[in-house]
Design an enzyme around this catalytic site. Sequence first.
Site, PDB file in Angstrom:
ATOM      1  N   GLY A 156       0.821  -1.200   0.000  1.00  0.00           N
ATOM      2  CA  GLY A 156       0.000   0.000   0.000  1.00  0.00           C
ATOM      3  C   GLY A 156       0.855   1.248   0.000  1.00  0.00           C
ATOM      4  O   GLY A 156       2.050   1.201  -0.289  1.00  0.00           O
ATOM      5  N   ASN A 157       0.248   2.365   0.326  1.00  0.00           N
ATOM      6  CA  ASN A 157       0.981   3.622   0.439  1.00  0.00           C
ATOM      7  C   ASN A 157       0.370   4.448   1.560  1.00  0.00           C
ATOM      8  O   ASN A 157      -0.597   4.040   2.195  1.00  0.00           O
ATOM      9  CB  ASN A 157       0.997   4.378  -0.898  1.00  0.00           C
ATOM     10  CG  ASN A 157      -0.396   4.693  -1.400  1.00  0.00           C
ATOM     11  OD1 ASN A 157      -1.161   5.414  -0.762  1.00  0.00           O
ATOM     12  ND2 ASN A 157      -0.740   4.140  -2.573  1.00  0.00           N
ATOM     13  N   HIS A 158       0.929   5.635   1.786  1.00  0.00           N
ATOM     14  CA  HIS A 158       0.551   6.443   2.945  1.00  0.00           C
ATOM     15  C   HIS A 158      -0.576   7.431   2.668  1.00  0.00           C
ATOM     16  O   HIS A 158      -0.837   8.304   3.500  1.00  0.00           O
ATOM     17  CB  HIS A 158       1.767   7.206   3.461  1.00  0.00           C
ATOM     18  CG  HIS A 158       2.876   6.330   3.964  1.00  0.00           C
ATOM     19  ND1 HIS A 158       2.731   5.508   5.053  1.00  0.00           N
ATOM     20  CD2 HIS A 158       4.139   6.139   3.513  1.00  0.00           C
ATOM     21  CE1 HIS A 158       3.862   4.858   5.277  1.00  0.00           C
ATOM     22  NE2 HIS A 158       4.733   5.214   4.338  1.00  0.00           N
ATOM     23  N   SER A 159      -1.255   7.311   1.552  1.00  0.00           N
ATOM     24  CA  SER A 159      -2.336   8.247   1.247  1.00  0.00           C
ATOM     25  C   SER A 159      -3.429   8.183   2.311  1.00  0.00           C
ATOM     26  O   SER A 159      -3.901   7.109   2.685  1.00  0.00           O
ATOM     27  CB  SER A 159      -2.942   7.937  -0.120  1.00  0.00           C
ATOM     28  OG  SER A 159      -4.084   8.747  -0.348  1.00  0.00           O
TER      29      SER A 159
ATOM     30  N   ALA B 194      -4.374   7.615  -4.797  1.00  0.00           N
ATOM     31  CA  ALA B 194      -3.002   7.129  -4.996  1.00  0.00           C
ATOM     32  C   ALA B 194      -3.085   5.625  -5.261  1.00  0.00           C
ATOM     33  O   ALA B 194      -3.003   4.810  -4.346  1.00  0.00           O
ATOM     34  CB  ALA B 194      -2.146   7.417  -3.766  1.00  0.00           C
TER      35      ALA B 194
END
Length: 210
Positions: free
Chosen positions: A18-21, A86
């Site tokens: 995943g990502n930090h969005s 994102a």
Amino acid sequence: LVTAGPTYEPIDPVRFIGNHSSGKMGIALARELQQRGADVTLVLGPVRQEVNPEGLTLKKVTTAAEMYEAALAAFEEADLAIMAAAVADYSPLQKATEKIKKKEENLAIELGKTKDILKSLGGQKRTGQVLVGFALETNNEKENALDKLARKNADLIVLNSMNDPGAGFGHDTNKITIFDKSGQEFAFGTRHKNEVAKDIVDTIIRLYYA
């Protein structure tokens, strides 16, 4: 149509890429559009923020594939689409059915490209539809944003840089520059994301709906 938040690409039943969005920018855009009288569909990835669905068509998704399907379905009837999510560029080709145990020194995970939502929408955009993309960059910011604008057949690209204090993932503030296809550039200072949403919507209205 607004997309917001990250996507989570499963590795096994308990792990993901995943990502930090946080989804804050896209949620603020959806609310700003709603307050101005738009009929808004918000396609939202997995975020911690609770979103009151009142007044919105809220579609919650988890993976890039789910966001792709939801966005394409909603785009057909949309006049304006803002792709603020994102979305993961890659996803594991194989998802383990059980939790992967720590046995070997190294673990290799083969990844495959996800479907490009912005490019897909740009490819089927009809006359009168306005398509807005986002570009979060760490280097060659303007060059990369303009390249994305052209390659994806978007009408506007909203650039934010990870190098700007108070901008990017997780912050309540953001600093953006908007580019259009004619080469115009609209730069804004660091502001709360609710105010940034107003700047973006004001720019869209001025360019396409005034």
